[in-house]
Design a protein around this motif. Structure first.
Motif, mmCIF file in Angstrom:
data_model
loop_
_atom_site.group_PDB
_atom_site.id
_atom_site.type_symbol
_atom_site.label_atom_id
_atom_site.label_comp_id
_atom_site.label_asym_id
_atom_site.label_seq_id
_atom_site.Cartn_x
_atom_site.Cartn_y
_atom_site.Cartn_z
ATOM 1 N N ASP A 166 -16.914 66.677 -44.266
ATOM 2 C CA ASP A 166 -15.825 67.475 -43.828
ATOM 3 C C ASP A 166 -14.861 66.598 -42.765
ATOM 4 N N GLU A 167 -13.762 67.344 -42.350
ATOM 5 C CA GLU A 167 -13.123 66.491 -41.528
ATOM 6 C C GLU A 167 -13.808 66.225 -40.016
ATOM 7 N N HIS A 168 -14.914 67.194 -40.026
ATOM 8 C CA HIS A 168 -15.765 67.034 -38.626
ATOM 9 C C HIS A 168 -16.974 66.114 -38.639
ATOM 10 N N GLY A 169 -17.098 65.540 -39.950
ATOM 11 C CA GLY A 169 -18.312 64.633 -40.055
ATOM 12 C C GLY A 169 -19.627 65.433 -39.737
ATOM 13 N N THR A 170 -19.678 66.514 -40.145
ATOM 14 C CA THR A 170 -20.852 67.353 -39.946
ATOM 15 C C THR A 170 -22.188 66.530 -40.528
ATOM 16 N N ALA A 171 -22.080 66.304 -41.789
ATOM 17 C CA ALA A 171 -23.215 65.352 -42.378
ATOM 18 C C ALA A 171 -23.675 64.330 -41.702
ATOM 19 N N LEU A 172 -22.682 63.518 -41.161
ATOM 20 C CA LEU A 172 -23.054 62.060 -40.647
ATOM 21 C C LEU A 172 -23.729 62.868 -39.058
ATOM 22 N N ALA A 173 -23.094 63.500 -38.493
ATOM 23 C CA ALA A 173 -23.523 64.058 -37.154
ATOM 24 C C ALA A 173 -25.143 64.516 -37.438
ATOM 25 N N THR A 174 -25.470 65.227 -38.531
ATOM 26 C CA THR A 174 -26.716 65.780 -38.685
ATOM 27 C C THR A 174 -27.657 64.768 -38.934
ATOM 28 N N LEU A 175 -27.160 63.548 -39.725
ATOM 29 C CA LEU A 175 -28.114 62.368 -39.981
ATOM 30 C C LEU A 175 -28.609 61.657 -38.577
ATOM 31 N N LEU A 176 -27.546 61.568 -37.814
ATOM 32 C CA LEU A 176 -27.515 60.952 -36.528
ATOM 33 C C LEU A 176 -28.795 61.601 -35.456
ATOM 34 N N ALA A 177 -28.572 63.116 -35.807
ATOM 35 C CA ALA A 177 -29.455 64.007 -34.928
ATOM 36 C C ALA A 177 -30.797 63.821 -35.372
ATOM 37 N N GLN A 178 -30.936 63.820 -36.744
ATOM 38 C CA GLN A 178 -32.313 63.684 -37.300
ATOM 39 C C GLN A 178 -32.990 62.237 -37.199
ATOM 40 N N VAL A 179 -32.399 61.369 -37.391
ATOM 41 C CA VAL A 179 -32.906 60.039 -37.187
ATOM 42 C C VAL A 179 -33.037 59.573 -35.967
#
Length: 528
Positions: A327-340
């Motif tokens: 989405d426009e907020h980059g939720t999936a990318l933010a979640t990936l960075l938080a998990q890894v």
């Protein structure tokens, strides 16, 4: 004998020696003792103006036989005070002259004048901040030319240069050593520049400290002794040197992490990601576009899928995956960075969207972002990615040994953008001479899914609000992970606990099995 009390600051000590009636009489044995045996007293006959009366003539005759001994003061032996006195008198000190000369010689390292190895300024869109250009007219010794030829390709690495039994840091690296390690900087030495150093017995501790502080650290080692170099090329032969393995925060293994209790045991990942797009068409369009900002504007509004690959150096595993169109907020990318929680992130230079750039800045792990050259280091398209991985699997193209995982079924079945990210990790590690270490781990490949089936779909914002990984102040204090991880006695156990908390299960049976495993280990006194 009449003694005059010496004054502070090097005043003269005057002793009167009476004349003897016998012409061959030995001189008087009375002498002034000096504070330092290396300091020699200066003797001079005192002169005075012509006497005004006959009464003063007798006094002048007595003064003619006076012996004046100058006692050196502390100012004469303290170089700092001598430098201060020279500045007060308007004379330039030797250290100031050397510093001014060094500053003129190495002006090419100033941020306003620096260029990369291809002569591009920082304002250029393809400027490579990892390299620098060395002026051809710079006068260097043979050994120093060895150092600067390597430094021009590894400006982003703190390089220790071995000279005999010592390791030295020069110029910008010397500033890091002075600031981080509290080493004294000097401008005199074989480097003929600003430098700090340490004996070879202390270089391991210094490297470990700098890596813990977030720096990449490498050593330029001697490949032969001075005697071997002389036998090879005569008295003018230069000792051969080469850059050894570069240590980074993203490639630390369990042994490195365990030695540093304050370091996060999970911060050992190196992550590469790229936005999936019709890359060949994008390149053709880019060749026709005169303005660089046009592509940036297009990518800022795109909703392309994001491919990624990350290396867990401690576990010896390579993960590949693709995020769905975000989405426009980059939720999936933010979640990936938080998990890894990566320690370093690899991206394509000039091909990062505004949304991705914003999420990198907001990432709690504060990873170091390294921009790789698109095409050369970070493949563009499926064909170039497969060629790069094929060379890595066969041990060609700068990689030491065979990376068998590069030809595994998991890699072959991944999407092209994920394979390109895996090839970027290989190219980056090969540049840092880390490929022999990582290849020796027998790295295995695993597919990765941020929102895996059977796990709670929890984004980065939820993890932050619940304080699962980090507390309210952005540190581990007060978090659930910090509370629970005290029961883990190994770094591998702490990393496993972190993955469980970041992606909780939804299946009741699987949750009970995980709980039973934990209680069983605790009851037997085992560790996880």
């Amino acid at each position: 004998v009449e003694d005059a009390a010496p004054a502070v600051g090097g005043a003269a000590l005057k002793r009167k020696i009476p004349a003897s009636d016998e012409p061959n009489a030995p001189p008087d044995e009375t002498r002034a003792s000096l504070p330092d045996r290396h300091d020699r007293a200066t003797k001079s006959a005192r002169t005075s103006s012509p006497p005004a009366s006959s009464d003063k003539e007798n006094e002048e005759e007595e003064d003619a036989d006076d012996v004046v001994v100058r006692i050196p003061s502390a100012d004469d032996r303290d170089p700092v005070r001598r430098e201060a006195l020279a500045r007060a008198l308007g004379a330039a000190s030797s250290d100031e002259t050397k510093r001014a000369d060094v500053q003129r010689r190495f002006r090419f390292l100033d941020p306003a004048l620096v260029r990369d190895d291809r002569g591009r300024r920082p304002s250029h869109p393809e400027y490579d901040e990892r390299t620098c250009s060395i002026p051809a007219e710079l006068k260097l010794s043979a050994s120093q030319r060895q150092y600067w030829e390597i430094k021009s390709k590894y400006r982003d690495v703190v390089l220790f240069f071995k000279v005999g039994k010592f390791y030295e840091l020069y110029e910008d690296d010397a500033e890091i050593g002075c600031r981080e390690l509290d080493w004294k900087m000097t401008v005199s030495g074989v480097g003929h520049c600003r430098q700090v150093g340490c004996p070879e017995a202390g270089v391991d501790a210094a490297c470990a400290r700098l890596v813990h502080l977030g720096h990449k650290v490498g050593r330029i080692e001697q490949l032969e002794t001075a005697a071997q170099a002389k036998a090879r090329g005569g008295s003018n032969a230069v000792i051969r040197r080469a850059l050894a393995e570069v240590s980074t925060p993203a490639t630390r293994t369990d042994g490195d992490v365990g030695d540093d209790a304050v370091a996060a045991p999970d911060a050992t990942h190196i992550l590469a990601f790229a936005e999936e797009e019709d890359e060949e068409k994008e390149i053709q369009k880019g060749e026709k576009e005169d303005e660089v900002g046009t592509k940036e504007d297009k990518r800022a509004g795109s909703r392309a899928a994001v491919g990624y690959s990350f290396l867990d150096a401690a576990a010896g595993t390579i993960h590949l995956g693709v995020l769905p169109p975000d989405d426009e907020h980059g939720t999936a990318l933010a979640t990936l960075l938080a998990q890894v929680s990566p320690a370093e992130v690899l991206v394509r230079r000039g091909r990062v969207s505004d949304v991705a750039r914003r999420e990198l800045v907001k990432c709690a792990a504060k990873p170091r972002v390294t921009a790789l050259t698109a095409g050369e280091e970070f493949p563009v398209g499926a064909a170039s990615a497969d060629r790069a991985l094929g060379r890595a699997a066969s041990g060609a193209s700068g990689t030491s040994g065979s990376w068998r995982w590069a030809s595994s079924a998991t890699v072959a079945g991944a999407r092209p953008v994920a394979r390109a990210c895996a090839a970027a990790v290989v190219a980056h590690l090969s540049r840092l001479n880390c490929s022999p270490i990582i290849a020796g781990l027998e790295a295995s490949t695993k597919p990765h899914d941020v929102y895996a089936h059977g796990r709670v779909r929890m984004d980065a914002c939820t993890m932050t609000n619940l304080e699962l990984i980090l507390g309210a102040e952005g540190t581990a204090e007060g978090s659930l992970l910090r509370r629970i991880s005290f029961g883990c006695s190994t770094d591998a156990g702490r990393r496993t606990m972190r993955r469980w908390i970041a992606a909780p299960l939804r299946d009741v049976g699987a949750i009970r099995e995980r709980q039973d495993a934990g209680w069983c280990a605790a009851g037997r006194g085992s560790v996880i």
